[in-house]
Design an enzyme around this catalytic site. Structure first.
Site, PDB file in Angstrom:
ATOM      1  N   ALA A   3      -4.782 -12.712   6.527  1.00 52.43           N
ATOM      2  CA  ALA A   3      -4.968 -12.109   5.200  1.00 52.43           C
ATOM      3  C   ALA A   3      -3.953 -12.662   4.191  1.00 52.43           C
ATOM      4  O   ALA A   3      -4.108 -12.472   2.984  1.00 52.43           O
ATOM      5  CB  ALA A   3      -4.848 -10.592   5.296  1.00 52.43           C
ATOM      6  N   SER A   4      -2.921 -13.332   4.671  1.00 53.76           N
ATOM      7  CA  SER A   4      -1.867 -13.831   3.775  1.00 53.76           C
ATOM      8  C   SER A   4      -2.217 -15.217   3.207  1.00 53.76           C
ATOM      9  O   SER A   4      -2.451 -16.168   3.972  1.00 53.76           O
ATOM     10  CB  SER A   4      -0.556 -13.916   4.567  1.00 53.76           C
ATOM     11  OG  SER A   4       0.305 -14.869   4.003  1.00 53.76           O
TER      12      SER A   4
END
Ligand SMILES: N[C@@H](CCC(=O)N[C@@H](CS)C(=O)NCC(=O)O)C(=O)O
Length: 221
Positions: free
Chosen positions: A10-11
């Site tokens: 998700a980063s």
């Protein structure tokens, strides 16, 4: 043994490193760090990375490197069959790449992070001022793209600067749309056609779902 990458997809900076490794054909062993569960604040992780961020690269011999921009440069130098993603001998191209990497760190990514971190960890909705600052960052990149008139962000060949900018802009689009900026929109559309862009999709969708749901919940309170 493959270098380890402490990460969560998700980063955006994690995804930039994954794209870079894919283009270099370097295998990475992914070690999950669930930032939302605060894995990155555990003592064991802080010993490795006092900056408590993902991504973090770890080599077998204990070499540790934080920051996606530094990690990508290292991967090209250490493992690249050639250095086209971050050329050593073309000092001007390398300087332009460095400019964009610093622009990402100090303007683009940070202005998005100043919105997303309080939102995710303290459930604080973004202020108009912060959205305005992010929009200005998008406008700056749009003007850089207009001035340079190149296919990629730092010239006419793909470089590590593209991985940083693409992951940052597509992620923070949830707060203010990049499509309002014609050069930025055309650039992202071009990058979406590249095979490495595939690695942005799953993490970006996860991120947008999580942030979108949280903003709706807070707005309805
Ligand atoms: N400049 C760093 C930024 C990394 C960063 O801020 N990562 C976020 C996730 S997207 C993080 O780990 N945040 C946790 C924290 O700052 O405590 C990089 O490019 O690696």
């Amino acid at each position: 043994m493959a270098p380890k990458l402490h990460s969560i997809i998700a980063s955006p900076p994690v995804r930039a490193v994954l794209m870079c490794a894919k283009v270099l054909d370097v295998e990475l062993e992914l070690i999950p760090v669930d930032v939302l569960s605060k894995d990155h604040l555990k003592e064991e992780y802080l010993k490795k990375n006092p900056q408590h961020t993902v991504p973090l690269l770890e080599e077998d011999d204990g070499f540790l490197l934080a920051d996606s921009h530094a990690i990508m440069g290292y991967l090209v130098n250490q493992y690249g069959k050639d250095d086209s993603l971050y050329p050593k001998n073309d000092s001007r191209l390398r300087a332009v790449i460095d400019h964009i990497l610093h622009l990402d760190s100090s303007v683009l990514f940070i202005r998005g992070l100043l919105i997303s971190k309080p939102l995710l960890f303290q459930k604080i909705l973004p202020t108009e001022e912060k959205i305005k600052d992010l929009k200005e960052a998008f406008q700056i990149l749009d003007a850089v793209l207009e001035k340079n008139q190149t296919k990629y962000v730092a010239g006419n060949s793909l470089t590590i600067a593209d991985f940083s900018v693409v992951t940052t802009i597509t992620c923070f689009d949830i707060f203010t749309p990049y499509a309002e900026f014609p050069h930025l929109k055309a650039y992202i559309e071009r990058m979406e056609q590249e095979s490495w862009y595939e690695l942005n999709k799953e993490g970006l969708a996860l991120n947008k779902k999580m942030i979108g749901e949280l903003m709706n919940e807070l707005k309805n309170q």
